[in-house]
Motif scaffolding. Sequence first.
Motif, short mmCIF file in Angstrom:
data_model
loop_
_atom_site.label_atom_id
_atom_site.label_comp_id
_atom_site.label_asym_id
_atom_site.label_seq_id
_atom_site.Cartn_x
_atom_site.Cartn_y
_atom_site.Cartn_z
N MET A 198 0.81 -1.22 0.00
CA MET A 198 0.00 0.00 0.00
C MET A 198 0.85 1.28 0.00
O MET A 198 0.54 2.23 0.71
CB MET A 198 -0.95 0.02 1.21
N ARG A 203 1.18 3.04 -2.64
CA ARG A 203 0.37 3.85 -3.55
C ARG A 203 1.17 4.52 -4.67
O ARG A 203 0.68 5.46 -5.29
CB ARG A 203 -0.43 4.92 -2.78
N ASN A 209 -11.55 -1.19 -0.74
CA ASN A 209 -11.69 -1.86 0.57
C ASN A 209 -11.07 -1.00 1.68
O ASN A 209 -10.40 -0.01 1.41
CB ASN A 209 -11.04 -3.24 0.59
N ARG A 210 -11.34 -1.44 2.92
CA ARG A 210 -10.84 -0.66 4.05
C ARG A 210 -10.01 -1.52 4.97
O ARG A 210 -10.09 -2.75 4.94
CB ARG A 210 -12.02 -0.10 4.84
N GLY A 211 -9.24 -0.84 5.80
CA GLY A 211 -8.50 -1.51 6.86
C GLY A 211 -7.58 -2.60 6.34
O GLY A 211 -6.91 -2.43 5.33
N PHE A 212 -7.60 -3.73 7.04
CA PHE A 212 -6.68 -4.81 6.72
C PHE A 212 -6.92 -5.37 5.32
O PHE A 212 -6.02 -5.92 4.69
CB PHE A 212 -6.88 -5.92 7.77
N GLN A 213 -8.13 -5.22 4.80
CA GLN A 213 -8.45 -5.74 3.47
C GLN A 213 -8.15 -4.75 2.36
O GLN A 213 -8.39 -5.02 1.19
CB GLN A 213 -9.94 -6.14 3.38
N ALA A 214 -7.64 -3.57 2.69
CA ALA A 214 -7.40 -2.54 1.67
C ALA A 214 -6.44 -3.05 0.61
O ALA A 214 -5.48 -3.76 0.90
CB ALA A 214 -6.84 -1.29 2.32
N VAL A 232 -10.06 -2.24 14.50
CA VAL A 232 -9.66 -3.01 13.31
C VAL A 232 -10.71 -2.83 12.22
O VAL A 232 -10.40 -2.63 11.05
CB VAL A 232 -9.47 -4.51 13.67
N GLU A 233 -11.94 -2.86 12.62
CA GLU A 233 -13.05 -2.71 11.69
C GLU A 233 -13.08 -1.31 11.07
O GLU A 233 -13.35 -1.14 9.89
CB GLU A 233 -14.36 -2.96 12.47
N GLU A 234 -12.75 -0.30 11.90
CA GLU A 234 -12.89 1.07 11.45
C GLU A 234 -11.64 1.63 10.75
O GLU A 234 -11.69 2.70 10.16
CB GLU A 234 -13.24 1.99 12.63
N SER A 235 -10.50 0.94 10.83
CA SER A 235 -9.28 1.44 10.20
C SER A 235 -9.49 1.63 8.70
O SER A 235 -10.12 0.80 8.05
CB SER A 235 -8.14 0.45 10.44
N CYS A 236 -8.98 2.75 8.16
CA CYS A 236 -9.20 2.99 6.73
C CYS A 236 -8.19 2.21 5.89
O CYS A 236 -8.43 1.90 4.74
CB CYS A 236 -9.12 4.47 6.41
N GLY A 237 -7.03 1.91 6.46
CA GLY A 237 -6.05 1.12 5.72
C GLY A 237 -4.95 1.93 5.08
O GLY A 237 -4.11 1.40 4.36
N ARG A 244 -3.30 -0.06 10.06
CA ARG A 244 -3.86 -1.14 9.24
C ARG A 244 -3.40 -2.51 9.75
O ARG A 244 -4.22 -3.40 9.97
CB ARG A 244 -3.43 -0.96 7.78
N LYS A 270 -4.43 -4.93 13.92
CA LYS A 270 -4.78 -6.32 13.65
C LYS A 270 -3.90 -7.25 14.50
O LYS A 270 -4.39 -8.18 15.12
CB LYS A 270 -4.55 -6.58 12.15
#
Lengths: 592, 159
Positions: free
Chosen positions: A156, A158, A177-182, B13-18, B24, B28
Amino acid sequence: METVKLTIDNKEIEVPRGTTILKAAKELGIEIPTLCYMDLHDLNIENKPGGCRICVVEVQGRRNLAPTCSTKCEPGMVVKTHTARVLNARRTVMEFILSDHPKDCLICPKSGTCELQDMAHRLGIREIPGQEFAEMSTYRKDTSPSIIRDLDKCIMCRRCETMCNDVQTVGALSAFNRGFQAAVGPAFEQNLEYSSCTYCGQCVAVCPTGALTEVNHVPQVLKALNDPTKTVVVQTAPAVRAALGEEFGMEPGTLVTGKMTAALRALGFDYVFDTDFAADLTIMEEGTELLDRLSRHLKGDKTARIPILTSCCPGWVNFFEYYYSDMKDVPSTAKSPQQMFGAIAKSYFAEKIGINRKDMVVVSIMPCLAKKYECQRDEFSVDGNPDVDFSISTRELATFIKQANIDIRNLHDEEFDSPLGESTGAGVIFGNTGGVIEAACRTAYEIFTGKKLERLEFTELRGMEGVRSATLDFDGTPIKIGIAHGLGNARKLLDDVKNGKSEFTAIEVMACPGGCIGCGGQPLHHGNSDIIKARAAAIYTEDRKKPLRKSHENPFIIKLYEEFLGKPGSEKSHHLLHTHYFDRKDKILVKK
Amino acid sequence: MVSMAKFFLEFTVEESCGKCAPCRIGNKRLHELLGQICEGKGKLEDLDRLKNMSLVIKDTSLCGLGQTSPNPVLSMMENFREEYLAHVNDKKCPAGQCKSLMKYIINAENCVGCTACARVCPVNAITGERKEVHLINQEICIKCGACFEKCKFDAIYIS
C-alpha cells in the motif's frame, strides 16, 4: 526567498520555507530511510501518502513521531532522527509490514531488486514476532497480457496509483476496501484487462515489491529456440541497447549494441535483426502519410486531418483508443516498428529464405510492456499466426542472458544480420522522446522541399520537458511540431486537438516519461531522472556514429521497396504496414 | 479486562481505513495477540510486546483513530495488570470472560443425578448414571453454559 532555521541531529541548517524534513536532512547528509515515498523531480511529482511510517523522526515538543516525507520544516524545530524511540518505532512498523507480506523472497520475481527486502536488510530485521498466528491479507491474482498483479505482496505505498492517475492520467488504479483488506486495483475490482489500463508499465517500474511484475515470456522463447523446425528471428528496439548494460553493473548510458548482438547470437537466435530497420520503414510510411495529408490540407482539402499523430507507441495507442475513440482518424495508420518488422519478416524475409511463415518465430526485445499486448492483438496475425510471436522486456533479456551463462561484459562486439538489421541514425533515435518526429522531419524535409537537409540534428525537438513545441521551416512552409511524453502530457495536447484549438501539423506522443528509454520494461531507475538522461544521451551518440542518418537513404529500405513493396503508401504497404483502430471501450466487457 | 481490550480493538480493526501501516496492520496484530492471551496461549514476554506495539501504533499512526486505538490496552494493562498476569502465568481469567480459560465443573456434593444437564448438553460432554454424580468431559465441553443454566441444585460452578 523566505527561509527557516532548524536543527537536525544537533546540526543547524537553513532551508527555504516549505522544505520537508526529509530533504533538509538529505542536505546535511542524513539519509532517513523511506519506503512509500517517491520523488520524480523532473515531472514535479512526489508520492508521499505518508502511509508506510518508516521515515518517522522525533520532533521536540511534538506528541507523536513525525513522518519526514510529509512534514515541513518549521523555524526553531529540533529534530532527532535516531533516538531509541525512533529506531524502535521504525523497526516495529517494519515488522508490522513484513508480518503481512509473503516470505517467498527466494522465488519472487522482484528478489534482489525489491525495496522492501532492502529495507528489511537495512533495518536488520531478523525475526517477526507473532508470525505463527498472524493472519495475512490475501487477494486473487490477476494476470493480463502484459502485467501480473499479486496483491498479497502489495504494501500500500500507492506509488502505482500516483503513476497511473497523476502522471499518466489513465485512472486504472485506485485503492479499494478498508482496513486490513485494503488493496489497489481497477474500479469495481475488475481485472486489469477489463479496465482503462494501457499496459504502459509505469506502475511496474515504480512498484517497490513483487506486487506488480511483467508477464514472463522467456520460457516460450527458450522453447522456440530449442525447436529445430523453427527459424527464430529476433529484433531489438533502440532503447534496449542504451539500458541493458545497467543490468550487468555498467554505468547508465553505456551502449551495448555490439555486445547485445553477440549475446543474442550466443543464445541461439538464427537471425539477429534490428527494430531500427523497421523504424526507418515506419518513417517512410508515416512520413509519406504526413506529407500527403499536409499537401492536401494546404490545398484546402477539408477531409485531410491535421495534425497527424504518431502511432509507434502501443501504450499511447491503447490510451487514445480508450479516451479519444472518437478521433480514430487523427493518428497515423502506420503500424508500430515492432509490428512492421514482424509483417516484413514473415512475408518478405520468409519468402527470401524460402520458409513458411508458420515455421518462423519472431521475438522482439522491447523496453516496453505494452508491446506484449500489442503483439497479441488479433489484427496483427494471419490465420491465427501472429506477426510477432513473443515480446520480452529488457529486464527479461538480462535474466535470460544470465541464465545462459553468457558473460556479456567480455563479449566482442558483433554486427546485426542483413538485411533487416541495417538501419540509419534516424531509426536509432526512435527510443527518445522527440526522436520519432525528428527522424520523420529529416526525411519529410528532403521529400517535401526536394533539397538536401544540411542540419540533421533538430535540437529544438529534444529535451525532457513534458510538452514541447517547435516550428520548423520547410523552405518557407512553417511546420509546427508538438511533442508530449507521459500520457498526462499527451492528454493536454489531445484535448486541444479535440476542441479544434491545436495549431500543430504533427504531434509525437510517447506514453512513458522520457520515451522508450524510460519504459516500464527497462532496468528499474527508481525515479532517478539522471539515468533517463544518460540513456537519452547514449541514443544520440549512437545516431551520430551512424554513417547514414536519414531513413530514406537506407539502401536496404530502398531495396525493400524496389523488390517487394513498390512505393511508400502502395496497396501492398497498406496491407502489410498499416492498421486501423478500435474503440477500446467496446472491448472492455464488464465481467460479471 | 483482557477480553474487554480485545472487544475495543475489534472496533478499531473494523474502522481502520487502511492508509497507514501501523493502524492497518498493527491494530490487527494487537487484536491477534490479545486473542492469544485470552485463549491461554500468552507468555509473560507477550505483555511487553503488547505494550511496545501499542506505544508504536500511538506514536506513528497517521490519524486520530490509530493514535488512540491502543489506549484501552495501555490503561487496562496499567490498572489491571494482575488480570493480565493471571492470564499469562496461571492461564486463568479472574473475570470469567475468557471461555478458553474457564471450566464448568460439577460439585459432587450437590449433584443428585437428575440427568437434566446431560440431556441439555449439545455436545454430549456430560456422562453419569441416573441418581449418581455426573461428570463433564473437559475435552469435549464447548463452554456454552447450558448445563449451568439448567441445573436446579447449584451443582455446577465455574472455575
